[in-house]
Design a protein around this motif. Structure first.
Motif, PDB file in Angstrom:
ATOM      1  N   UNK A  22       3.875  -2.648 -11.971  1.00 20.83           N
ATOM      2  CA  UNK A  22       4.579  -2.256 -10.746  1.00 20.83           C
ATOM      3  C   UNK A  22       3.959  -2.957  -9.539  1.00 20.83           C
ATOM      4  N   UNK A  23       4.796  -3.299  -8.579  1.00 25.03           N
ATOM      5  CA  UNK A  23       4.341  -4.036  -7.396  1.00 25.03           C
ATOM      6  C   UNK A  23       3.967  -3.113  -6.243  1.00 25.03           C
ATOM      7  N   UNK A  24       4.957  -2.420  -5.695  1.00 22.49           N
ATOM      8  CA  UNK A  24       4.713  -1.581  -4.519  1.00 22.49           C
ATOM      9  C   UNK A  24       5.641  -0.374  -4.547  1.00 22.49           C
ATOM     10  N   UNK A  25       5.316   0.648  -5.318  1.00 18.73           N
ATOM     11  CA  UNK A  25       6.170   1.839  -5.399  1.00 18.73           C
ATOM     12  C   UNK A  25       6.323   2.520  -4.045  1.00 18.73           C
ATOM     13  N   UNK A  26       7.553   2.933  -3.738  1.00 19.41           N
ATOM     14  CA  UNK A  26       7.834   3.586  -2.466  1.00 19.41           C
ATOM     15  C   UNK A  26       8.451   4.975  -2.647  1.00 19.41           C
ATOM     16  N   UNK A  27       9.135   5.191  -3.751  1.00 20.60           N
ATOM     17  CA  UNK A  27       9.748   6.481  -4.013  1.00 20.60           C
ATOM     18  C   UNK A  27       9.503   6.913  -5.447  1.00 20.60           C
ATOM     19  N   UNK A  41       1.046   4.099  -7.984  1.00 24.51           N
ATOM     20  CA  UNK A  41      -0.020   3.384  -7.273  1.00 24.51           C
ATOM     21  C   UNK A  41       0.355   1.902  -7.155  1.00 24.51           C
ATOM     22  N   UNK A  42       0.267   1.302  -5.954  1.00 22.35           N
ATOM     23  CA  UNK A  42       0.654  -0.089  -5.763  1.00 22.35           C
ATOM     24  C   UNK A  42      -0.405  -1.074  -6.260  1.00 22.35           C
ATOM     25  N   UNK A  43      -0.064  -2.372  -6.155  1.00 20.13           N
ATOM     26  CA  UNK A  43      -1.014  -3.402  -6.597  1.00 20.13           C
ATOM     27  C   UNK A  43      -1.986  -3.828  -5.498  1.00 20.13           C
ATOM     28  N   UNK A  44      -1.784  -3.330  -4.269  1.00 20.24           N
ATOM     29  CA  UNK A  44      -2.616  -3.648  -3.115  1.00 20.24           C
ATOM     30  C   UNK A  44      -2.703  -5.154  -2.855  1.00 20.24           C
ATOM     31  N   UNK A  45      -1.637  -5.878  -3.220  1.00 16.95           N
ATOM     32  CA  UNK A  45      -1.561  -7.302  -2.914  1.00 16.95           C
ATOM     33  C   UNK A  45      -2.400  -8.196  -3.793  1.00 16.95           C
ATOM     34  N   UNK A  46      -3.039  -7.641  -4.807  1.00 15.18           N
ATOM     35  CA  UNK A  46      -3.893  -8.448  -5.695  1.00 15.18           C
ATOM     36  C   UNK A  46      -3.568  -8.119  -7.150  1.00 15.18           C
ATOM     37  N   UNK A  47      -2.369  -8.506  -7.624  1.00 18.59           N
ATOM     38  CA  UNK A  47      -1.955  -8.092  -8.970  1.00 18.59           C
ATOM     39  C   UNK A  47      -2.788  -8.681 -10.095  1.00 18.59           C
ATOM     40  N   UNK A  57       0.832  -1.208   0.000  1.00 21.11           N
ATOM     41  CA  UNK A  57       0.000   0.000   0.000  1.00 21.11           C
ATOM     42  C   UNK A  57       0.862   1.251   0.000  1.00 21.11           C
ATOM     43  N   UNK A  58       1.943   1.208  -0.755  1.00 22.72           N
ATOM     44  CA  UNK A  58       2.808   2.375  -0.879  1.00 22.72           C
ATOM     45  C   UNK A  58       2.211   3.397  -1.832  1.00 22.72           C
ATOM     46  N   UNK A  59       3.075   4.110  -2.524  1.00 26.03           N
ATOM     47  CA  UNK A  59       2.609   5.107  -3.476  1.00 26.03           C
ATOM     48  C   UNK A  59       3.234   6.468  -3.211  1.00 26.03           C
ATOM     49  N   UNK A  60       3.401   7.232  -4.296  1.00 25.29           N
ATOM     50  CA  UNK A  60       3.998   8.568  -4.195  1.00 25.29           C
ATOM     51  C   UNK A  60       3.347   9.498  -5.203  1.00 25.29           C
ATOM     52  N   UNK A  61       3.444  10.786  -4.905  1.00 23.15           N
ATOM     53  CA  UNK A  61       2.923  11.830  -5.775  1.00 23.15           C
ATOM     54  C   UNK A  61       4.013  12.873  -5.960  1.00 23.15           C
TER      55      UNK A  61
END
Length: 217
Positions: A56-61, A19-25, A2-6
């Motif tokens: 993308x899986x889980x963007x953090x930066x 935007x992440x995949x929220x664990x359900x790709x 549940x990452x993500x950046x703007x």
């Protein structure tokens, strides 16, 4: 997941949103240009959005370098496979079938042979990558004109063995990742912000629940 950046692109006056995949790709259609999950999107001035990249899986930066006109993303992989990506228009970055890490839905480790865009750098032992910033050349900080990547948890065997709890200092030369050094922080660094007004790099530390700063003397 549940990452993500703007981030803001002042050149064209638009925002980019990771935007992440929220664990359900699979359910969230991460592997195709459909919907917003597992995507980098452009938020447009007319209220609409445009998908830039997917897989993308889980963007953090996420960082837009206006000098080089490049968009840089850091992303959590599965077991191994944390990534730094150069984001390109209409490119698939491989998730959920392809990663340099292992586990879950991963079937392949070679992005290019599958027709996907490969990361410019990946880790075997995940540092838990988080935010990316760049220190401008006019700064008096030690790592001026370099990118700084923060990280969360790593191994537990001491400073020389940790992959996380560091700041990673690097550059991007002709599209290639060029490692400079890393600085042990001994804390989970969730966020970074460079303030040009006081030439200071601020760090949001999760473990100690503090805000730290790196500045010149």
């Amino acid at each position: 997941h549940t990452g993500g950046r703007l981030v803001y692109n002042e050149i064209v006056d638009e925002f980019y949103f990771a935007i992440p995949d929220y664990g359900s790709p699979i359910e969230n259609k991460v592997s195709v240009n459909d919907g917003i999950y597992g995507k980098i999107i452009k938020l447009k001035n007319d209220g609409n959005y445009e998908v830039i990249s997917w897989g993308h899986r889980n963007p953090q930066g996420l960082f837009f370098d206006k000098e080089k006109n490049i968009l840089i993303e850091s992303e959590h992989g599965p077991s191994g496979g944390d990534e730094i990506n150069l984001i390109k228009q209409n490119k698939n970055y491989g998730w959920p079938t392809t990663s340099f890490g292992d586990g879950g839905t991963v079937e392949y480790h070679d992005h290019k042979s599958r027709g996907f865009e490969a990361p410019i750098f990946t880790w075997v032992d995940n540092p838990g990558v988080s935010e990316v910033v760049k220190i401008p050349d006019k700064s008096k900080l030690y790592f001026k004109n370099k990118y700084i990547l923060s990280s969360l948890s790593g191994s537990q065997r001491g400073p020389e063995e940790y992959s996380g709890l560091h700041l990673y200092i690097f550059d991007i030369i002709e599209g290639e990742y060029e490692f400079s050094e890393r600085i042990f922080v001994n804390d989970r660094v969730r966020d970074l912000k460079y303030n040009s007004n006081d030439d200071t790099l601020y760090l949001v530390l999760e473990t100690s629940q503090k805000i730290a700063k790196i500045k010149t003397k």
